[in-house]
Design an enzyme around this catalytic site. Structure first.
Site, PDB file in Angstrom:
ATOM      1  N   GLY A   9       0.831  -1.199   0.000  1.00  0.00           N
ATOM      2  CA  GLY A   9       0.000   0.000   0.000  1.00  0.00           C
ATOM      3  C   GLY A   9       0.861   1.242   0.000  1.00  0.00           C
ATOM      4  CB  CYS A  10       0.134   4.645   1.188  1.00  0.00           C
ATOM      5  SG  CYS A  10       0.945   6.239   1.391  1.00  0.00           S
ATOM      6  CG  PHE A  11       5.885   5.228  -0.238  1.00  0.00           C
ATOM      7  CD1 PHE A  11       5.263   6.411   0.095  1.00  0.00           C
ATOM      8  CD2 PHE A  11       6.536   5.161  -1.464  1.00  0.00           C
ATOM      9  CE1 PHE A  11       5.274   7.514  -0.752  1.00  0.00           C
ATOM     10  CE2 PHE A  11       6.566   6.260  -2.323  1.00  0.00           C
ATOM     11  CZ  PHE A  11       5.928   7.440  -1.957  1.00  0.00           C
TER      12      PHE A  11
END
EC number: 1.8.4.11
Length: 176
Positions: A9-11
């Site tokens: 997902g979003c880092f």
């Protein structure tokens, strides 16, 4: 020191969780597993580069093992959703383990089997050799620490941190 690269997902989310873990020396947000050289955020978000948002973790294997890093990975995202984490949708948000060595590949595959016992849906995490890691732009680094009041941090990242804190894994001491 050793390195691990993970995408879930979003880092910003993975970065915030792993920055808390004892034995982690550094966490760099970036891009991996794509087809173009030197991608930037805009091109990755377009879905045309094939890159995933990832973090590259430098860790002390005397303090935390690669397998333990993977255990944290499974609780930090949903590995059963293809190209999506919550409202973040796109190939750049896929679950992926770009491994650095044959031993990491073996451990990743074993970890997937073990983690699969805890999910009702099949794990869709990709496992592939790390070809190249590109650090993300500076404004993506240390995002949660520098933007704690931002809505995404409050509603998406903070619950993942809280979930990690409940696991009993070691947390870095203040200031380390």
């Amino acid at each position: 020191m050793e390195q691990a690269t993970l995408g879930g997902g979003c880092f910003w989310c993975l970065e915030a969780v792993y920055q808390m873990v004892e034995g982690i020396e550094s966490v760099v947000s970036g891009y991996a597993a794509g087809q173009t050289k030197n991608p930037d955020y805009r091109s990755v978000c377009s879905g045309t580069t094939g890159h995933a948002e990832t973090v590259q973790i430098t860790f002390d294997s005397k303090v935390i093992s690669y397998f333990e890093i993977l255990e944290i990975f499974w609780i930090s995202h949903d590995p059963t959703t293809l190209n999506r984490q919550g409202n973040d949708v796109g190939i750049q948000y896929r679950s992926i383990i770009p491994y650095h060595s044959p031993e990491q590949k073996k451990q990743a595959e074993q970890s997937i089997q073990k983690a699969g016992e805890h999910f009702s849906d099949p794990i869709v995490t990709q496992v592939e050799i790390l070809k190249e890691f590109y650090p993300a732009e500076d404004y993506h680094q240390n995002y949660f620490r520098t933007n704690p009041k931002q809505a995404y941090c409050h509603y998406v990242i903070k619950p993942k941190i809280d979930k990690y804190l409940k696991t009993g894994f070691k947390v870095k001491k203040e200031g380390s």
